[in-house]
Design a protein around this motif. Structure first.
Motif, mmCIF file in Angstrom:
data_model
loop_
_atom_site.group_PDB
_atom_site.id
_atom_site.type_symbol
_atom_site.label_atom_id
_atom_site.label_comp_id
_atom_site.label_asym_id
_atom_site.label_seq_id
_atom_site.Cartn_x
_atom_site.Cartn_y
_atom_site.Cartn_z
ATOM 1 N N VAL A 1 0.834 -1.203 0.000
ATOM 2 C CA VAL A 1 0.000 0.000 0.000
ATOM 3 C C VAL A 1 0.870 1.255 0.000
ATOM 4 N N ALA A 2 1.847 1.287 0.885
ATOM 5 C CA ALA A 2 2.710 2.462 0.982
ATOM 6 C C ALA A 2 3.487 2.686 -0.307
ATOM 7 N N GLY A 3 4.058 1.625 -0.869
ATOM 8 C CA GLY A 3 4.835 1.768 -2.092
ATOM 9 C C GLY A 3 3.991 2.169 -3.286
ATOM 10 N N THR A 4 2.717 1.743 -3.301
ATOM 11 C CA THR A 4 1.834 2.085 -4.417
ATOM 12 C C THR A 4 1.332 3.517 -4.325
ATOM 13 N N LEU A 5 0.955 3.932 -3.135
ATOM 14 C CA LEU A 5 0.368 5.266 -2.977
ATOM 15 C C LEU A 5 1.420 6.370 -2.911
ATOM 16 N N TRP A 6 2.627 6.045 -2.482
ATOM 17 C CA TRP A 6 3.706 7.045 -2.410
ATOM 18 C C TRP A 6 4.947 6.485 -3.117
ATOM 19 N N PRO A 7 4.884 6.324 -4.439
ATOM 20 C CA PRO A 7 5.965 5.642 -5.170
ATOM 21 C C PRO A 7 7.222 6.487 -5.359
ATOM 22 N N ASP A 8 7.141 7.791 -5.173
ATOM 23 C CA ASP A 8 8.261 8.676 -5.507
ATOM 24 C C ASP A 8 9.077 9.112 -4.299
ATOM 25 N N VAL A 9 8.871 8.450 -3.170
ATOM 26 C CA VAL A 9 9.624 8.801 -1.966
ATOM 27 C C VAL A 9 10.272 7.539 -1.417
ATOM 28 N N SER A 10 11.112 7.680 -0.427
ATOM 29 C CA SER A 10 11.780 6.528 0.167
ATOM 30 C C SER A 10 10.759 5.641 0.885
ATOM 31 N N GLU A 11 11.157 4.392 1.110
ATOM 32 C CA GLU A 11 10.262 3.463 1.804
ATOM 33 C C GLU A 11 9.914 3.971 3.195
ATOM 34 N N GLU A 12 10.892 4.543 3.881
ATOM 35 C CA GLU A 12 10.642 5.059 5.224
ATOM 36 C C GLU A 12 9.630 6.207 5.196
ATOM 37 N N HIS A 13 9.800 7.103 4.211
ATOM 38 C CA HIS A 13 8.882 8.222 4.082
ATOM 39 C C HIS A 13 7.476 7.723 3.727
ATOM 40 N N ALA A 14 7.387 6.753 2.825
ATOM 41 C CA ALA A 14 6.093 6.212 2.423
ATOM 42 C C ALA A 14 5.379 5.561 3.601
ATOM 43 N N GLN A 15 6.129 4.797 4.400
ATOM 44 C CA GLN A 15 5.527 4.159 5.570
ATOM 45 C C GLN A 15 5.045 5.201 6.577
ATOM 46 N N TRP B 1 -8.370 10.957 -11.712
ATOM 47 C CA TRP B 1 -7.257 10.331 -10.995
ATOM 48 C C TRP B 1 -6.357 9.667 -12.037
ATOM 49 N N ASP B 2 -5.070 10.007 -12.028
ATOM 50 C CA ASP B 2 -4.202 9.504 -13.089
ATOM 51 C C ASP B 2 -3.116 8.554 -12.594
ATOM 52 N N GLU B 3 -3.240 8.043 -11.352
ATOM 53 C CA GLU B 3 -2.274 7.058 -10.884
ATOM 54 C C GLU B 3 -2.369 5.782 -11.715
ATOM 55 N N GLU B 4 -1.247 5.105 -11.870
ATOM 56 C CA GLU B 4 -1.203 3.917 -12.714
ATOM 57 C C GLU B 4 -2.147 2.834 -12.221
ATOM 58 N N TRP B 5 -2.247 2.658 -10.903
ATOM 59 C CA TRP B 5 -3.101 1.602 -10.371
ATOM 60 C C TRP B 5 -4.574 1.902 -10.594
ATOM 61 N N ILE B 6 -4.918 3.164 -10.769
ATOM 62 C CA ILE B 6 -6.289 3.535 -11.095
ATOM 63 C C ILE B 6 -6.551 3.306 -12.582
ATOM 64 N N CYS B 7 -5.606 3.698 -13.426
ATOM 65 C CA CYS B 7 -5.801 3.580 -14.881
ATOM 66 C C CYS B 7 -6.017 2.133 -15.301
ATOM 67 N N SER B 8 -5.273 1.208 -14.724
ATOM 68 C CA SER B 8 -5.426 -0.199 -15.092
ATOM 69 C C SER B 8 -6.780 -0.732 -14.650
ATOM 70 N N GLU B 9 -7.220 -0.359 -13.450
ATOM 71 C CA GLU B 9 -8.531 -0.790 -12.975
ATOM 72 C C GLU B 9 -9.650 -0.145 -13.781
ATOM 73 N N ARG B 10 -9.445 1.104 -14.166
ATOM 74 C CA ARG B 10 -10.461 1.807 -14.955
ATOM 75 C C ARG B 10 -10.710 1.091 -16.280
ATOM 76 N N GLU B 11 -9.643 0.676 -16.953
ATOM 77 C CA GLU B 11 -9.800 -0.020 -18.229
ATOM 78 C C GLU B 11 -10.421 -1.396 -18.029
ATOM 79 N N ARG B 12 -10.020 -2.097 -16.977
ATOM 80 C CA ARG B 12 -10.617 -3.413 -16.695
ATOM 81 C C ARG B 12 -12.126 -3.299 -16.489
ATOM 82 N N LEU B 13 -12.536 -2.326 -15.701
ATOM 83 C CA LEU B 13 -13.957 -2.157 -15.424
ATOM 84 C C LEU B 13 -14.713 -1.666 -16.659
ATOM 85 N N ARG B 14 -14.051 -0.869 -17.487
ATOM 86 C CA ARG B 14 -14.696 -0.412 -18.722
ATOM 87 C C ARG B 14 -14.997 -1.584 -19.648
#
Length: 272
Positions: free
Chosen positions: A64-78, A149-162
């Motif tokens: 969850v942390a790595g997906t929602l905050w992909p551009d920061v360190s693991e410690e910062h994301a946690q 919402w333009d996060e990658e995990w949203i875009c893939s789900e959006r196309e699947r549901l479409r």
């Protein structure tokens, strides 16, 4: 088994009608978390966490942390995840639970995507019982998943549901044709066309309805309109299968002079 027992339709309440202890998470269209007293305000990070769990049910904290905050360190994301969880515990409804290192959406939170997915998969799957009531069109024709919402995990789900939505609408149309409910069948097929104007199978569904009602004129008009659209947009012809649906003895030149149908191709979304 009744359809609402499969789709959990009894859980679909307005915010003012939710039983005590329940909440409703809406992800089609604008994000909204609703409780018994109405909408529950949450911050952007809290929305993203709830949306992720609403789509995935359960996930390890690290994922969850790595997906929602992909551009920061693991410690910062946690750290951001811990802060978001702490803030969520302060809202009127405890929406997120944890089991060791795993986060999950609380049992009392219903999600509109779940209702849609169950209905669509049941409708398109081989396990559908012809005796079951068909789902309402509104359940399948809801808005886009979290538009903007333009996060990658949203875009893939959006196309699947479409894609699932398109197949479900075509299946719904076909089942209504078999039961003789032609107006409902046509509405489902045209809804599919509106979502994806270049989808040949959706146009086939429309023509199927017209032919089932012996409306050959309407069938030809629709086929020819789609043919013109394909030529203009892609410079191709409809498939031989689609062309074969039109009776060869139909007086096309006479019928086409009586009216024309036009389809509008929507520009592709810049956000996937």
């Amino acid at each position: 088994m009744a359809w609402n027992e499969l789709t959990a339709e009894p859980r679909r309440h307005d915010a003012t009608e939710l039983p005590p202890g329940l909440a409703r998470l809406r992800l089609f269209g604008a994000f909204r978390l609703e409780g018994t007293e109405g909408g529950i305000a949450v911050t952007a990070n809290e929305q993203r966490l709830l949306a992720y769990l609403g789509l995935h049910q359960r996930a390890p904290r690290s994922v969850v942390a790595g997906t929602l905050w992909p551009d920061v360190s693991e410690e910062h994301a946690q750290g951001s995840l811990r802060t978001t969880l702490w803030r969520l515990r302060r809202v009127r409804y405890p929406a997120v639970g944890s089991d060791g290192d795993t986060l999950y959406l609380a049992d009392g939170v219903s999600v509109d995507v779940d209702d849609f997915t169950r209905a669509a998969l049941r409708l398109t799957g081989s396990a559908h019982d012809p005796g079951d009531a068909l789902p309402p069109l509104g359940l399948l024709a809801r808005g886009e998943l979290l538009p903007g919402w333009d996060e990658e995990w949203i875009c893939s789900e959006r196309e699947r549901l479409r894609q699932l939505r398109l197949h479900a609408l075509e299946s719904l149309s076909a089942r209504h044709v078999r039961s003789g409910c032609y107006a409902l069948a046509l509405e489902a097929a045209l809804t599919c066309v509106a979502i994806e104007p270049l989808r040949e199978s959706a146009h086939c569904a429309v023509v199927t309805v017209h032919l089932a009602e012996s409306n050959v004129v309407e069938a030809i008009r629709h086929y020819e309109a789609f043919r013109r659209l394909l030529r203009a947009e892609l410079d191709i012809e409809p498939s031989a299968r689609f062309a074969g649906m039109i009776p060869e003895t139909a007086p096309r030149s006479l019928l086409l002079r009586r009216g024309r149908t036009r389809f509008v191709v929507r520009p592709p979304s810049s956000r996937g």
